[in-house]
Design an enzyme around this catalytic site. Sequence first.
Site, PDB file in Angstrom:
ATOM      1  N   ASN A   1      36.089  19.840  17.314  1.00 50.41           N
ATOM      2  CA  ASN A   1      37.393  20.539  17.180  1.00 50.41           C
ATOM      3  C   ASN A   1      38.516  19.523  17.005  1.00 50.41           C
ATOM      4  OD1 ASN A   1      35.690  21.348  19.405  1.00 50.41           O
ATOM      5  ND2 ASN A   1      36.886  23.229  19.522  1.00 50.41           N
ATOM      6  N   CYS A   2      38.438  18.472  17.815  1.00 51.70           N
ATOM      7  CA  CYS A   2      39.562  17.532  17.864  1.00 51.70           C
ATOM      8  C   CYS A   2      39.716  16.771  16.550  1.00 51.70           C
ATOM      9  CB  CYS A   2      39.376  16.558  19.016  1.00 51.70           C
ATOM     10  SG  CYS A   2      39.016  17.388  20.571  1.00 51.70           S
TER      11      CYS A   2
ATOM     12  N   ILE B   1      26.351  32.385  37.931  1.00 53.03           N
ATOM     13  CA  ILE B   1      27.138  32.292  36.694  1.00 53.03           C
ATOM     14  C   ILE B   1      28.192  31.186  36.835  1.00 53.03           C
ATOM     15  CG2 ILE B   1      28.620  33.510  35.051  1.00 53.03           C
ATOM     16  CD1 ILE B   1      27.380  36.120  35.925  1.00 53.03           C
TER      17      ILE B   1
ATOM     18  N   LYS C   1      52.858  -9.572  33.468  1.00 51.53           N
ATOM     19  CA  LYS C   1      53.303  -8.394  34.203  1.00 51.53           C
ATOM     20  C   LYS C   1      53.341  -7.250  33.191  1.00 51.53           C
ATOM     21  CE  LYS C   1      56.628 -10.813  35.887  1.00 51.53           C
ATOM     22  NZ  LYS C   1      57.675 -11.562  36.568  1.00 51.53           N
TER      23      LYS C   1
HETATM   24  P1  FAD Z   1      35.299  25.673  22.477  1.00 47.48           P
HETATM   25  O1  FAD Z   1      35.036  24.267  22.133  1.00 47.48           O
HETATM   26  O2  FAD Z   1      36.373  26.390  21.757  1.00 47.48           O
HETATM   27  O3  FAD Z   1      33.954  26.491  22.317  1.00 47.48           O
HETATM   28  C1  FAD Z   1      33.885  27.836  22.666  1.00 47.48           C
HETATM   29  C2  FAD Z   1      32.917  28.520  21.726  1.00 47.48           C
HETATM   30  O4  FAD Z   1      32.541  29.758  22.314  1.00 47.48           O
HETATM   31  C3  FAD Z   1      33.543  28.874  20.394  1.00 47.48           C
HETATM   32  O5  FAD Z   1      32.824  28.286  19.341  1.00 47.48           O
HETATM   33  C4  FAD Z   1      33.482  30.389  20.340  1.00 47.48           C
HETATM   34  O6  FAD Z   1      33.168  30.868  19.044  1.00 47.48           O
HETATM   35  C5  FAD Z   1      32.346  30.699  21.283  1.00 47.48           C
HETATM   36  N1  FAD Z   1      32.429  32.039  21.883  1.00 47.48           N
HETATM   37  C6  FAD Z   1      33.508  32.629  22.424  1.00 47.48           C
HETATM   38  N2  FAD Z   1      33.181  33.843  22.904  1.00 47.48           N
HETATM   39  C7  FAD Z   1      31.873  34.012  22.651  1.00 47.48           C
HETATM   40  C8  FAD Z   1      30.965  35.070  22.916  1.00 47.48           C
HETATM   41  N3  FAD Z   1      31.358  36.170  23.543  1.00 47.48           N
HETATM   42  N4  FAD Z   1      29.699  34.932  22.527  1.00 47.48           N
HETATM   43  C9  FAD Z   1      29.268  33.792  21.889  1.00 47.48           C
HETATM   44  N5  FAD Z   1      30.089  32.768  21.609  1.00 47.48           N
HETATM   45  C10 FAD Z   1      31.377  32.869  22.006  1.00 47.48           C
HETATM   46  N6  FAD Z   1      41.377  18.383  23.248  1.00 47.48           N
HETATM   47  C11 FAD Z   1      41.539  17.096  23.613  1.00 47.48           C
HETATM   48  O7  FAD Z   1      41.298  16.774  24.786  1.00 47.48           O
HETATM   49  N7  FAD Z   1      41.922  16.135  22.709  1.00 47.48           N
HETATM   50  C12 FAD Z   1      42.176  16.446  21.415  1.00 47.48           C
HETATM   51  O8  FAD Z   1      42.501  15.563  20.619  1.00 47.48           O
HETATM   52  C13 FAD Z   1      42.052  17.789  21.013  1.00 47.48           C
HETATM   53  N8  FAD Z   1      42.314  18.136  19.744  1.00 47.48           N
HETATM   54  C14 FAD Z   1      42.128  19.427  19.357  1.00 47.48           C
HETATM   55  C15 FAD Z   1      42.382  19.774  18.042  1.00 47.48           C
HETATM   56  C16 FAD Z   1      42.207  21.080  17.614  1.00 47.48           C
HETATM   57  C17 FAD Z   1      42.497  21.435  16.204  1.00 47.48           C
HETATM   58  C18 FAD Z   1      41.750  22.056  18.538  1.00 47.48           C
HETATM   59  C19 FAD Z   1      41.546  23.467  18.087  1.00 47.48           C
HETATM   60  C20 FAD Z   1      41.501  21.739  19.851  1.00 47.48           C
HETATM   61  C21 FAD Z   1      41.688  20.419  20.271  1.00 47.48           C
HETATM   62  N9  FAD Z   1      41.462  20.051  21.590  1.00 47.48           N
HETATM   63  C22 FAD Z   1      41.631  18.749  21.982  1.00 47.48           C
HETATM   64  C23 FAD Z   1      41.046  21.037  22.607  1.00 47.48           C
HETATM   65  C24 FAD Z   1      39.526  21.035  22.778  1.00 47.48           C
HETATM   66  O9  FAD Z   1      38.925  21.162  21.531  1.00 47.48           O
HETATM   67  C25 FAD Z   1      39.128  22.177  23.701  1.00 47.48           C
HETATM   68  O10 FAD Z   1      39.748  21.969  24.949  1.00 47.48           O
HETATM   69  C26 FAD Z   1      37.632  22.245  23.895  1.00 47.48           C
HETATM   70  O11 FAD Z   1      36.971  22.437  22.687  1.00 47.48           O
HETATM   71  C27 FAD Z   1      37.282  23.394  24.836  1.00 47.48           C
HETATM   72  O12 FAD Z   1      35.904  23.511  24.931  1.00 47.48           O
HETATM   73  P2  FAD Z   1      35.233  24.907  25.243  1.00 47.48           P
HETATM   74  O13 FAD Z   1      33.767  24.667  25.273  1.00 47.48           O
HETATM   75  O14 FAD Z   1      35.868  25.538  26.406  1.00 47.48           O
HETATM   76  O15 FAD Z   1      35.637  25.824  24.022  1.00 47.48           O
END
Ligand code: FAD
Length: 575
Positions: A46-47, A282, A439
């Site tokens: 994503n990042c 969970i 420093k």
């Molecule tokens: P995600 O990585 O979003 O994954 C969640 C997944 O769950 C998604 O693919 C979604 O489709 C899936 N999902 C949702 N509901 C369901 C369901 N009911 N059934 C099946 N699948 C489902 N963070 C940083 O620390 N540094 C950065 O430089 C940075 N840059 C970023 C740039 C962008 C453009 C974006 C969008 C985000 C960025 N982030 C950054 C934030 C970081 O990407 C997120 O904090 C991180 O991806 C969160 O991880 P996650 O697993 O919670 O969610």
Amino acid sequence: MTESAPTILIVGGVAGGASAAARARRMNENAEIIIFERDSYVSFANCGLPYYLGGEIQDREKLLVAKPGLFQRRFRIEVRTRHEVTAIDRAAKTITVADLDAGKTYTRSYDKLIVAPGADPLVPPIPGKDAAGVFTLRNLEDTDKIAEAMPDARHAVVVGGGYVGLETAEQFRRKGLDVALVEMQAQVMPFLDREMVEPLHRQLEYNGIRLELGNGIASIEEVNGRAVAAVLADGTRLPADLILLGVGVRPNVQLAEDAGLELGASRGIATDEFMRTNDPDIYAVGDAAEYTFGSTGAKQRVPLAGPANRTGRLAGEHAATGESRPAPAAWGTSIVRVFGTAAGISGLSLRAAKEAGFDANAVHVIANHHASYYPGAQVMAVKLVFEEGSGKVLGVQAVGGEGIDKRLDIIATLTHFKGTVHDLAELDLAYAPPFGSAKDPLHMAAFAAENHLDGLARVVQPDVDLCPYQTIDVRETHEVEALPLAGCDSVINIPLDHLRDRLGELDASKPTVVACRSGLRSYLGTRILAQHGFKEVYNLSGAAAMREFALNRRLPSVYTASTTGLPAPDAVIID
Ligand code: FAD
């Protein structure tokens, strides 16, 4: 080897979910592990998406960190993309899954369930939000759509001055688009204190991005279903054939809430020290979950990749073995690059620390990122936030060119171990002229904080109302003429080297503030006055430069060291 053979199901297959799955396998060869992902891709970067849009990352394949085939071959983890989990039956320990391509629904039972559904971009409920040419950026599908639209676009409007907005605005500009950045608050990155983001404003404008601060988007004008302009709250009309809405994210908690999993005060899924929800079978991790925030101890969401990856790993281990180390606190350590300027934070800003009830204060240091005499030194500003009395470090903000990440990470490490400004002053950091200073700017910040706590040179913040004070500006007269100290007419200008000779012009009984260009000479002046009987004397933290920024003004260009708009620090640093 763990003998148990649990079925571990994982909802969401990107940062948190993929980390959980891989760790679960490394800890338990017998487990059945299945990732359900509603989109077409798992484990993508994503990042990296903004950098792909701007061409800094050229190969789209590189964004796909691990594909389903690799999960299967190397980890024996089954990945079901385009499969959305629609319900959790906690009593039966099953999930309901919609196979989005086949149009079928089925149930699958679990022993342990890890919920990592992330967050969806917020879309403000404004007229025109569904027009063609209006996008959000969260995943590869979004990225592909934006990439397809970019070659025909000329005018881009990016709404939201957070990380995603800033990074994407930069990348659109890189691709030659005419870019405007719209932010409802009076500053970008509203979670930083005002003065610390001014160098970003400066850098954006220097690179030709039109900044609309304190001005939200009101509607999107469309013609034949296509966006043609963004209309702002004050009526400004910005032509736009490409609009990116980057105004924040909403955690995907509906699935959890429907299943009776508790949400916390920040509307993230409530978790315990092992990232378990109120149902011990969970787990919840990532943007949808709550973490303990380091500075406050409170539970809150921290939508960043680091915590998602690391807690995913812990939850995967706990689900696979029944034990793991507890999840550490998150400090919201984060950084953004905007052209040549980087800015970031770890822990609390001063504003947030006060809102959280801390008796907090802060010192500013403007210094070079490595020895000034070694070629290539770049100026940075550091703001260290600490608790009065204890000196506990509550947070840091840094902005400048090179070396911002290092300073943020040092403080993230220090605060992880509950360090104080005294600990920071004692850190033995690596030094040679191309890398730092004997420093370091962080040492200087620690010294300044210690001097404040010890009553040697107490600080006032750069936006202080100076009128009740006797204010002495110890810069040279030509410097004061180039940039008079903002906000009060009665400032007395006595250049530092004349201060001892002209003490008779001053009233030692009056509360006094000493100011200069970047904070060093005013500190020296503070010490001179304190030792000549001035009872109450303060150093203006961050000096004239940060005062300008805090009062929402710009430094005149003759006064600045670079496109960051930061002033050159005083050359001789003596603590
Ligand atoms: P995600 O990585 O979003 O994954 C969640 C997944 O769950 C998604 O693919 C979604 O489709 C899936 N999902 C949702 N509901 C369901 C369901 N009911 N059934 C099946 N699948 C489902 N963070 C940083 O620390 N540094 C950065 O430089 C940075 N840059 C970023 C740039 C962008 C453009 C974006 C969008 C985000 C960025 N982030 C950054 C934030 C970081 O990407 C997120 O904090 C991180 O991806 C969160 O991880 P996650 O697993 O919670 O969610």
